[in-house]
Design an enzyme around this catalytic site. Structure first.
Site, PDB file in Angstrom:
ATOM      1  N   SER A 296       0.822  -1.197   0.000  1.00 47.93           N
ATOM      2  CA  SER A 296       0.000   0.000   0.000  1.00 47.93           C
ATOM      3  C   SER A 296       0.867   1.263   0.000  1.00 47.93           C
ATOM      4  CB  SER A 296      -0.957  -0.060   1.184  1.00 47.93           C
ATOM      5  OG  SER A 296      -2.101   0.667   0.887  1.00 47.93           O
TER       6      SER A 296
ATOM      7  N   HIS B 281      -7.394  -6.026   0.662  1.00 47.74           N
ATOM      8  CA  HIS B 281      -6.196  -5.194   0.747  1.00 47.74           C
ATOM      9  C   HIS B 281      -5.353  -5.624   1.948  1.00 47.74           C
ATOM     10  CE1 HIS B 281      -4.081  -1.412   0.034  1.00 47.74           C
ATOM     11  NE2 HIS B 281      -4.159  -1.137   1.329  1.00 47.74           N
TER      12      HIS B 281
HETATM   13  C1  GTR Z   1      -5.519   4.193   1.691  1.00 47.49           C
HETATM   14  C2  GTR Z   1      -5.036   5.034   0.547  1.00 47.49           C
HETATM   15  C3  GTR Z   1      -4.273   4.186  -0.394  1.00 47.49           C
HETATM   16  C4  GTR Z   1      -3.327   3.236   0.303  1.00 47.49           C
HETATM   17  C5  GTR Z   1      -3.801   2.770   1.674  1.00 47.49           C
HETATM   18  C6  GTR Z   1      -2.747   2.185   2.615  1.00 47.49           C
HETATM   19  O1  GTR Z   1      -6.351   4.840   2.550  1.00 47.49           O
HETATM   20  O2  GTR Z   1      -6.141   5.605  -0.061  1.00 47.49           O
HETATM   21  O3  GTR Z   1      -3.636   4.983  -1.344  1.00 47.49           O
HETATM   22  O4  GTR Z   1      -2.070   3.778   0.388  1.00 47.49           O
HETATM   23  O5  GTR Z   1      -4.397   3.757   2.371  1.00 47.49           O
HETATM   24  O6  GTR Z   1      -1.614   2.650   2.675  1.00 47.49           O
HETATM   25  O7  GTR Z   1      -3.106   1.248   3.342  1.00 47.49           O
END
Ligand code: GTR
Length: 371
Positions: free
Chosen positions: A210, A352
């Site tokens: 991320s 995610h």
């Molecule tokens: C989210 C963001 C993403 C990603 C994520 C993370 O909120 O929108 O771009 O980076 O965080 O880092 O877990």
């Protein structure tokens, strides 16, 4: 969106700003690569205020006989100093023992908190499976990103910005943001690795999830000492094409995380077609070194298809180096990794996250290049 319509919209990775077609590795290295680096510094991540600081020192604490006598632990304080004071980046490193040669390594930029990086291994996390990495013959290294710069919109007063920035008047619109600060820290780990005889500095992969994945990509793009770069679910302004137009947009990310990128990047809120770069160009900077991108089926915010297409549009640079790259343009089914020539990709079933499945693919892919 079809691949043809993308082809028309995206800046061509092998055509320079003044329209010259790049046809040799020499032209790429001398002209186009530096041009792309400058564009990303100028419009996205920002120019770093410092490279390797003059005042940089390493202070190591070694513990033997860990992980059932399979590893030694090194806790390294990487200390630096600038006009605004001192900072310390704490590197945690487990090195497999009983090797004849220095070990290859995975360096994770951890953006998920210290509970995933317990030096005593009482708590274990799939996010950083240090035991397993060691078992596979790699050193397991990790840094916690907030050591370098807290992940908050603090006006760039804290962290390495506060230590190294010396602007006359207001902060320039192209000055570095937090992603660049975290990537800078990954390079300071490489400065340390150069001094550690147990680790082979020529065989280090940088990994991130991320925002950590965005960081790994930018670190690997700038610092050619990284032998491999792995982006997990990095999404917007990581592996995903901005012109993909799905999931998180430039405006979304700038609104929520204004400190991640430079001020110039805000000019492209809602104006993706005007951005002089797109993220395939970031991946192209890693060539000819191996690059691995992974997505997750339920991570639509990171836009898996746009992450995959970034590899496809970076491939011409790998091909310039005589590498076949992914070897297919077909978006794969879930859980069927593509391990091509210097390029890998998988779409994991699930949300995610950075999981054991992801690590297994990374290590399998790395075995071909780092062993
Ligand atoms: C989210 C963001 C993403 C990603 C994520 C993370 O909120 O929108 O771009 O980076 O965080 O880092 O877990």
């Amino acid at each position: 969106m079809t691949t043809e319509s993308f082809t028309r919209m995206l800046p061509d990775v092998l055509t320079t700003a003044d329209g010259e077609q790049i046809t040799t590795v020499e032209q790429w290295q001398r002209k186009r690569r530096p041009e792309i680096v400058t564009l990303f510094r100028e419009y996205v991540y920002g120019h770093e205020s410092v490279q390797r600081p003059a005042a940089l020192s390493f202070h190591t604490n070694v513990t033997q006989g860990l992980m059932g006598n399979r590893a030694i632990r090194k806790q390294v304080d990487i200390r630096y100093e600038g006009p605004g004071g001192q900072g310390v980046l704490r590197l945690l490193l487990f090195v497999p023992v009983g090797r004849e040669k220095p070990a290859p390594a995975f360096l994770l930029v951890n953006n998920r908190g210290a509970e995933h990086t317990d030096p005593d291994r009482e708590r274990r996390s799939p996010f950083w499976p240090a035991e397993w990495i060691v078992e596979r013959g790699y050193a397991a290294a990790v840094i916690n990103y907030t050591d370098l710069d807290p992940d908050e919109d603090d006006g760039f007063r804290n962290g390495v910005h506060g230590i190294f920035d010396e602007f006359e008047g207001s902060r320039p619109a192209n000055a570095w943001g937090a992603i660049a600060a975290w990537a800078w820290g990954a390079s300071r780990v490489m400065d340390y690795m150069e001094t550690d005889p147990d680790v082979d500095v020529a065989r280090v992969a940088v990994v991130g999830h991320s925002r950590g994945g965005k960081t790994a990509l930018w670190a690997g793009a700038l610092d050619e000492r990284f032998a491999m770069v792995i982006s997990n679910n990095s999404g917007c302004t990581g592996a995903a094409l901005a012109r993909g137009n799905r999931g998180e947009t430039i405006k979304d990310i700038n609104d929520r995380f204004p400190h991640w990128f430079n001020a110039n990047y805000k000019r492209f809120n809602g104006r993706e077609p005007d951005l002089p770069v797109d993220q395939h160009m970031l991946l192209s900077l890693i060539a000819p070194r191996p690059v691995y991108v992974s997505s997750a089926t339920q991570d639509e915010w990171a836009d898996p298809l746009s992450e995959f297409l970034s590899l496809i549009y970076a491939a011409p640079v790998y091909q310039l180096f005589g590498k076949h790259a992914l070897g297919t343009e077909r978006f794969p089914q879930p859980d069927t990794p593509i391990h091509g020539d210097r390029m890998g990709y998988h779409l994991r079933t699930g949300v995610h996250d950075l999981t054991e499945y992801d690590w297994e693919q990374f290590m399998d892919f790395a075995d071909r290049y780092l062993k």
